[in-house]
Design a protein around this motif. Structure first.
Motif, PDB file in Angstrom:
ATOM      1  N   MET B   1      20.045  48.608  49.834  1.00  0.00           N
ATOM      2  CA  MET B   1      20.197  47.139  49.227  1.00  0.00           C
ATOM      3  C   MET B   1      21.790  46.988  49.444  1.00  0.00           C
ATOM      4  N   ARG B   2      21.845  45.548  49.706  1.00  0.00           N
ATOM      5  CA  ARG B   2      23.329  45.053  49.431  1.00  0.00           C
ATOM      6  C   ARG B   2      23.379  44.191  48.252  1.00  0.00           C
ATOM      7  N   ILE B   3      24.320  44.428  47.574  1.00  0.00           N
ATOM      8  CA  ILE B   3      24.264  43.695  46.358  1.00  0.00           C
ATOM      9  C   ILE B   3      25.733  43.022  46.208  1.00  0.00           C
ATOM     10  N   VAL B   4      25.735  41.702  45.737  1.00  0.00           N
ATOM     11  CA  VAL B   4      27.216  41.144  45.605  1.00  0.00           C
ATOM     12  C   VAL B   4      27.237  40.983  43.914  1.00  0.00           C
ATOM     13  N   VAL B   5      28.474  41.558  43.489  1.00  0.00           N
ATOM     14  CA  VAL B   5      28.522  41.134  41.909  1.00  0.00           C
ATOM     15  C   VAL B   5      29.485  40.346  41.923  1.00  0.00           C
ATOM     16  N   CYS B   6      29.457  39.257  40.972  1.00  0.00           N
ATOM     17  CA  CYS B   6      30.626  38.197  40.865  1.00  0.00           C
ATOM     18  C   CYS B   6      31.254  38.693  39.583  1.00  0.00           C
ATOM     19  N   VAL B   7      32.571  38.795  39.539  1.00  0.00           N
ATOM     20  CA  VAL B   7      33.180  38.926  38.301  1.00  0.00           C
ATOM     21  C   VAL B   7      34.558  38.107  38.383  1.00  0.00           C
ATOM     22  N   LYS B   8      34.940  38.034  37.040  1.00  0.00           N
ATOM     23  CA  LYS B   8      35.817  36.965  36.868  1.00  0.00           C
ATOM     24  C   LYS B   8      36.951  37.262  35.936  1.00  0.00           C
ATOM     25  N   HIS B   9      38.341  36.976  36.095  1.00  0.00           N
ATOM     26  CA  HIS B   9      39.425  37.175  35.335  1.00  0.00           C
ATOM     27  C   HIS B   9      39.349  36.259  34.303  1.00  0.00           C
ATOM     28  N   VAL B  10      39.730  36.711  33.180  1.00  0.00           N
ATOM     29  CA  VAL B  10      39.821  35.856  32.107  1.00  0.00           C
ATOM     30  C   VAL B  10      40.777  36.143  31.110  1.00  0.00           C
ATOM     31  N   PRO B  11      41.423  35.330  30.241  1.00  0.00           N
ATOM     32  CA  PRO B  11      42.578  35.888  29.335  1.00  0.00           C
ATOM     33  C   PRO B  11      41.728  36.572  28.388  1.00  0.00           C
ATOM     34  N   ASP B  12      42.437  37.859  27.848  1.00  0.00           N
ATOM     35  CA  ASP B  12      41.983  38.883  27.049  1.00  0.00           C
ATOM     36  C   ASP B  12      41.410  38.222  25.711  1.00  0.00           C
ATOM     37  N   ILE B  13      40.265  38.169  25.395  1.00  0.00           N
ATOM     38  CA  ILE B  13      39.730  37.586  23.991  1.00  0.00           C
ATOM     39  C   ILE B  13      40.206  38.053  22.975  1.00  0.00           C
ATOM     40  N   GLN B  14      41.156  39.199  22.849  1.00  0.00           N
ATOM     41  CA  GLN B  14      41.568  39.538  21.673  1.00  0.00           C
ATOM     42  C   GLN B  14      43.043  38.965  21.724  1.00  0.00           C
ATOM     43  N   SER B  15      43.442  38.347  22.604  1.00  0.00           N
ATOM     44  CA  SER B  15      44.795  37.587  22.639  1.00  0.00           C
ATOM     45  C   SER B  15      44.742  36.236  22.221  1.00  0.00           C
ATOM     46  N   ASP B  16      45.815  35.567  21.695  1.00  0.00           N
ATOM     47  CA  ASP B  16      45.881  34.379  21.331  1.00  0.00           C
ATOM     48  C   ASP B  16      45.894  33.376  22.442  1.00  0.00           C
ATOM     49  N   ARG B  17      44.770  32.936  22.774  1.00  0.00           N
ATOM     50  CA  ARG B  17      44.253  31.988  23.871  1.00  0.00           C
ATOM     51  C   ARG B  17      44.698  30.535  23.596  1.00  0.00           C
TER      52      ARG B  17
END
Ligand SMILES: Cc1cc2nc3c(=O)[nH]c(=O)nc-3n(C[C@H](O)[C@H](O)[C@H](O)COP(=O)(O)OP(=O)(O)OC[C@H]3O[C@@H](n4cnc5c(N)ncnc54)[C@H](O)[C@@H]3O)c2cc1C
Ligand SMILES: Nc1ncnc2c1ncn2[C@@H]1O[C@H](COP(=O)(O)O)[C@@H](O)[C@H]1O
Lengths: 326, 263
Positions: B1-17
């Motif tokens: 099986m070939r699987i593509v997994v989409c991942v996103k870089h986001v600001p840390d939710i523990q930080s002040d965004r």
């Protein structure tokens, strides 16, 4: 309101059997404020029983979608059907209640019609002929305003964001039947099984004006939380810890991976206030917290904080409220 | 099986965004992470791959230079390969444009061998829209099985269980398909020492829009269908009260609610 919309405002009429959900009346109130004709989309049976309510809310036309069967529960076929109705009706705006299912439907409509989509909105208005939606982001710490720049604007509005009001004069809704064929619209999933959750005697969590929530501090005993919720006529919510422990159903989970609530009054008991939880309740009107640990982060956002044991504070408050109510 | 997994870089939710005047997330570097919910997606992809010998998991991210961290993290968890779509023109893209770019990248991965499954998180904890999975499935003309609390692949079909506001559902579809998973789906693994070492030897393939044949005019701010016209931090709550229970806190709470006309 300088420039009116060119086409009608379409509202997705979520319903339970033949009764529209309370949030639909809020959407219809917002839709009327645009000054354009208000249309509805209804899936399946039961419309006859709802026509009075829709007339009272000023709906001029209802597009009744049949022929989808179970597929009406899936975002792709349901979204394609709504996209078709929006195109046929030349709608300028589509309003839906912001639930997980409807956000997906709205996205699908966006893909099909190239409409701009805003989900999780707290408010929507027509300004200079353009649809402007307001939403809170970053766990309820920021508010943004978005203008939709496409000819069709799709907005998913959170339940309870605005006050439902009857139309100044009732309408006579015309019913138009739309038949869609789910086949031939690309590859879709099949619904193997669907189990409706029994309706609670309490208000729906996402729509309630008052929410009393319990966390790990309840240690599995939600009776004090439920008692206070019932005195206040509110819904019962929980943290992920409480739902993971099986103390209460997953549908009661408030937070970033659960339900987002913004009631007039939120009371959290035995809840530490983790950012994941706060994201689902921080936009509430008044926040009350009861926690035995004065260092709990929930106190940073509480309008009224009580350092104390929930098992004594909640029952005492409930008893006092009952006494005051006579 | 070939699987593509989409991942996103986001600001840390523990930080002040914070948001800039243009309504875009201020990325000051350093406090970004892999979107927590994408750890569930990577975990699901790895678990499904483990059920079928010879499977391959490719992590895919679209974003600015530091988004590579998200791809790296997926590699450390055990993904076999990673792709990072990096192009200045992507900045400011809305969900539909992001879906176009991800779809183009997935087709490219598919050119080397068919992709059977695309896995995403249920939402990115920055915008939290949960819109991308449906938009991406539509772009790729794949069935979308979203918000999976359980996922299994068996005999060329994928099956998920999901909990919605008012119902519990089981969905199924033949492969290829797209699945988005919730935080209920699994317990994401922590990269172990071996995984971290192995990831060092893996390369993150960087692709531009030109490599993918995507017209830059259709993405980014220019292609966006909505425009943020204002952003403001919500006012801090004033007149907050904190009391310690002396045996009368319940009475005080009742009085407070009555006084504020909340009952
Ligand atoms: C990806 C991800 C998504 C998540 N999504 C969510 C989400 O959507 N919703 C959510 O809620 N969580 C979510 N979580 C979990 C979240 O991080 C916290 O673990 C959770 O919210 C904590 O729940 P709690 O406050 O009940 O428990 P705890 O943090 O353990 O707090 C319990 C509190 O109860 C107090 N207490 C104990 N006894 C008493 C008593 N007798 N009287 C009064 N107070 C008492 C304690 O002082 C403590 O502050 C998520 C986590 C992750 C990683
Ligand atoms: N820029 C991106 N790159 C890769 N994956 C993404 C990106 N944006 C969103 N996703 C995926 O889509 C999911 C849902 O995101 P969203 O719809 O933005 O809440 C995330 O959990 C990711 O798996």
């Amino acid at each position: 309101m300088s420039a009116p919309l060119s086409g009608p405002v379409l509202v997705l009429l979520d319903h339970h059997d033949d009764a529209v959900r309370p949030s639909v009346l809020e959407l219809l109130t917002a839709a009327r404020s645009f000054g354009a004709p208000v249309h509805g989309v209804w899936f399946g049976d039961g419309l006859e029983g709802a026509l009075d309510a829709l007339a009272g809310a000023g709906v001029e036309q209802v597009h009744r979608v049949g022929g989808l069967g179970d597929a009406a529960h899936l975002a792709a076929p349901a979204g394609d059907a709504v996209a078709e109705v929006a195109t046929l009706a030349r709608a300028s705006a589509l309003l839906v209640t912001s639930t997980f299912e409807n956000k997906e439907l709205a996205t699908r409509v966006g893909v099909r019609t190239r409409a701009g989509v805003v989900v999780d909105a707290d408010d929507v208005a027509l300004e200079d002929g353009r649809v402007v939606a307001e939403k809170t982001v970053f766990a309820g710490t920021w508010t943004t305003r978005c203008v939709v720049t496409t000819p069709l604007a799709v907005v998913a509005l959170k339940a309870g964001s605005i006050q439902a009001e009857p139309a100044p004069a009732p309408s006579t809704p015309q019913v138009v039947d739309v038949h869609v064929t789910p086949s031939g619209q690309g590859r879709v999933a099949t619904l193997v099984e669907r189990t409706e959750r029994p309706a609670s005697v309490r208000p729906e969590l996402s729509e309630a004006q008052v929410v009393v929530a319990g966390g790990r501090g309840t240690n599995g005993d939600f009776s004090a939380v439920e008692e206070l919720a019932d005195v206040l006529g509110g819904a019962v919510g929980a943290t992920r810890v409480a739902t993971d422990e099986g103390w209460i159903g997953h549908d009661a989970q408030i937070g970033q991976t659960g339900v987002t609530v913004a009631p007039r009054l939120y009371i959290g008991a035995g809840i530490s206030g983790a950012v994941h939880h706060r994201g689902g309740m921080q936009a509430s009107g008044t926040i009350v917290a009861v926690n035995s640990d004065p260092e709990s982060p929930i106190f940073e956002i509480a309008d009224f904080g009580i350092v104390g044991d929930l098992f004594t504070v909640l029952p005492q408050a409930a008893a006092e409220l009952r006494r005051l109510q006579g | 099986m070939r699987i593509v997994v989409c991942v996103k870089h986001v600001p840390d939710i523990q930080s002040d965004r914070t948001l800039g005047a243009d309504g875009r997330v201020v990325r000051d570097g350093g406090d970004g992470t892999l979107n927590e919910l994408d750890e569930n997606a990577v975990e699901a992809a790895l678990e499904l791959a483990a059920t079928d010998k010879g499977s391959e998991v490719v992590a895919l991210t679209v974003g600015p230079p530091d988004a590579e961290d998200a791809a790296r993290r997926a590699l450390q968890m055990g993904a076999d390969a990673a792709v990072h779509v990096l192009d200045d023109a992507v900045a400011g893209s809305d969900v539909f444009a992001t879906a176009t770019v991800l779809a183009a990248a997935i087709r490219r991965v598919g050119a080397a061998g068919p992709v059977d499954l695309v896995v995403t998180g249920m939402a990115a904890l920055d915008g939290l829209t949960s819109m991308l999975p449906v938009a991406l499935a539509a772009e790729l003309d794949l069935p979308a099985l979203t918000l999976a609390a359980e996922v299994a692949v068996d005999g060329g079909a994928v099956r998920v269980r999901r909990e919605l506001d008012s119902a519990s559902e089981v969905l199924s579809a033949p492969l290829p398909a797209l699945v988005s998973v919730t935080d209920q789906a699994n317990e994401p693994r922590y990269p172990n020492f071996k995984g971290i070492l192995a990831a060092r030897k893996k390369r993150v393939e960087v692709l531009t829009l030109a490599d993918l044949g995507v017209d830059p005019a259709t993405v980014g701010t220019a292609g966006a269908r909505t425009q943020v016209v204002g952003a403001a931090a919500r006012p801090v709550r004033e007149n907050r009260v904190l009391v310690t229970d002396d045996g009368t806190a319940g009475l005080k709470l009742a009085a407070y609610l009555v006084e504020r006309k909340l009952v």
